[in-house]
Design an enzyme around this catalytic site. Structure first.
Site, PDB file in Angstrom:
ATOM      1  N   GLU A 112       0.531  -0.947  -0.289  1.00  0.00           N
ATOM      2  CA  GLU A 112       0.077  -0.005  -0.318  1.00  0.00           C
ATOM      3  C   GLU A 112       0.697   1.485  -0.104  1.00  0.00           C
ATOM      4  O   GLU A 112       1.331   1.712   0.991  1.00  0.00           O
ATOM      5  CB  GLU A 112      -1.021   0.166   0.612  1.00  0.00           C
ATOM      6  CG  GLU A 112      -2.220   1.355   1.678  1.00  0.00           C
ATOM      7  CD  GLU A 112      -2.616   1.575   2.712  1.00  0.00           C
ATOM      8  OE1 GLU A 112      -3.540   2.193   2.599  1.00  0.00           O
ATOM      9  OE2 GLU A 112      -1.636   1.066   3.577  1.00  0.00           O
ATOM     10  N   GLU A 153     -11.716   2.221   5.307  1.00  0.00           N
ATOM     11  CA  GLU A 153     -11.277   3.201   6.780  1.00  0.00           C
ATOM     12  C   GLU A 153     -11.534   4.372   6.495  1.00  0.00           C
ATOM     13  O   GLU A 153     -10.131   5.127   5.704  1.00  0.00           O
ATOM     14  CB  GLU A 153      -9.494   2.517   5.912  1.00  0.00           C
ATOM     15  CG  GLU A 153      -8.491   2.738   7.314  1.00  0.00           C
ATOM     16  CD  GLU A 153      -7.085   2.360   6.119  1.00  0.00           C
ATOM     17  OE1 GLU A 153      -6.954   1.163   6.515  1.00  0.00           O
ATOM     18  OE2 GLU A 153      -6.122   3.120   6.615  1.00  0.00           O
TER      19      GLU A 153
END
Length: 277
Positions: A150, A249
């Site tokens: 990520e 998120e």
């Protein structure tokens, strides 16, 4: 086109509730069928697995341990001199993933060492990262698990993070060349670092194994004020045939359940898919 499947990131959502088991129960009660946890390691895996099962949730993502947070570590994958600690953390993450029935692990790259010049250490850090990723791919393959990379933005969130653009992450994945390593796309970070979300989503989606969402710049709900047009982005993901999960998120701007009105509206329009694999 199949509707998107959303997972509740219980490290972020339901902050009004103490502990991950309570947050997992709240996620299930709110209609989620999948959840993800940044770092589950403060809880016994059996307790988390039981809470998820009772809530009707599939756990779909965890991170590798961050390292020594007191010393400023935020992942170890690309940090020179910390290869042994990265591999120990990977083993712990695999144990948790197996106990939780979780198929994906975010392999955190970590930060450029304090005081170091990013350009000067980039080559060394990439070499370490490639070595660790090849090792991780082998370990994960034995357990039929997927590792994710990520990029995290260095403008608002973490100025020292090593992996900061989708282009950098995709180049590293190409060098490693292992099919069970994929890209994790958090549109919050991608918008801040590069913009061009339509083009980047279309270019990189074939190697994306997980998506996460939050509004820019405040990192609130997709329905909160900001730069991103989430109905458009969700439609784009559908049109491009994305089959994975979309992780919520973000930092709730108020009560978590009230703030899920955007998701209830999506479910009303597109149906409420079950979790699946």
């Amino acid at each position: 086109m199949a509707p998107l499947r959303f997972s509740a990131n219980v490290s972020w959502l339901f902050p009004e509730l103490p502990g991950l088991p309570a947050r997992l129960r709240a996620a299930g009660s709110s209609g989620f069928r999948a959840a993800e946890v940044g770092w589950p390691y403060a809880e016994p895996p059996e307790a988390l697995a039981r809470a998820a099962r009772e809530a009707g949730l599939q756990l779909v993502l965890i991170n590798t341990p961050p390292g020594d947070r007191e010393k400023g570590e935020m992942g170890l994958g690309a940090v020179p001199g910390r290869q042994a600690a990265f591999r120990e953390g990977l083993e712990q993450a695999v144990l948790y993933a197996k106990a939780l029935g979780c198929p994906r692990i975010h392999l955190m790259a970590g930060r450029v060492p304090q005081g170091a010049d990013r350009a000067a250490v980039r080559g060394e850090m990439e070499t370490v990262f490639l070595e660790n990723l090849r090792h991780a791919a082998g370990v994960l393959a034995q357990e039929n698990l997927v590792g994710l990379l990520e990029p995290i933005n260095t403008r608002l969130t973490d100025p020292q993070y090593f992996l900061d653009t989708p282009q950098q992450a995709a180049a590293i994945l190409q060098k490693v060349g292992r099919p069970n390593l994929q890209l994790q796309m958090d549109v919050f970070h991608w918008q801040i670092m590069d913009g061009n979300l339509t083009g980047n989503i279309r270019e990189f989606l074939p190697i994306v194994g997980h998506v996460q969402v939050a509004q820019v710049p405040g990192r609130g709900e997709p329905s909160s004020p900001g730069e991103l047009n989430f109905p458009y982005l969700f439609q784009l993901l559908e049109d491009e045939g994305y089959k994975g999960f979309v992780g919520c998120e973000y930092q709730p701007q108020g009560d978590t359940v009230e703030g899920l009105s955007w998701l209830r509206s999506y479910w009303d329009r597109r149906g409420h898919p079950q979790a699946g694999q």
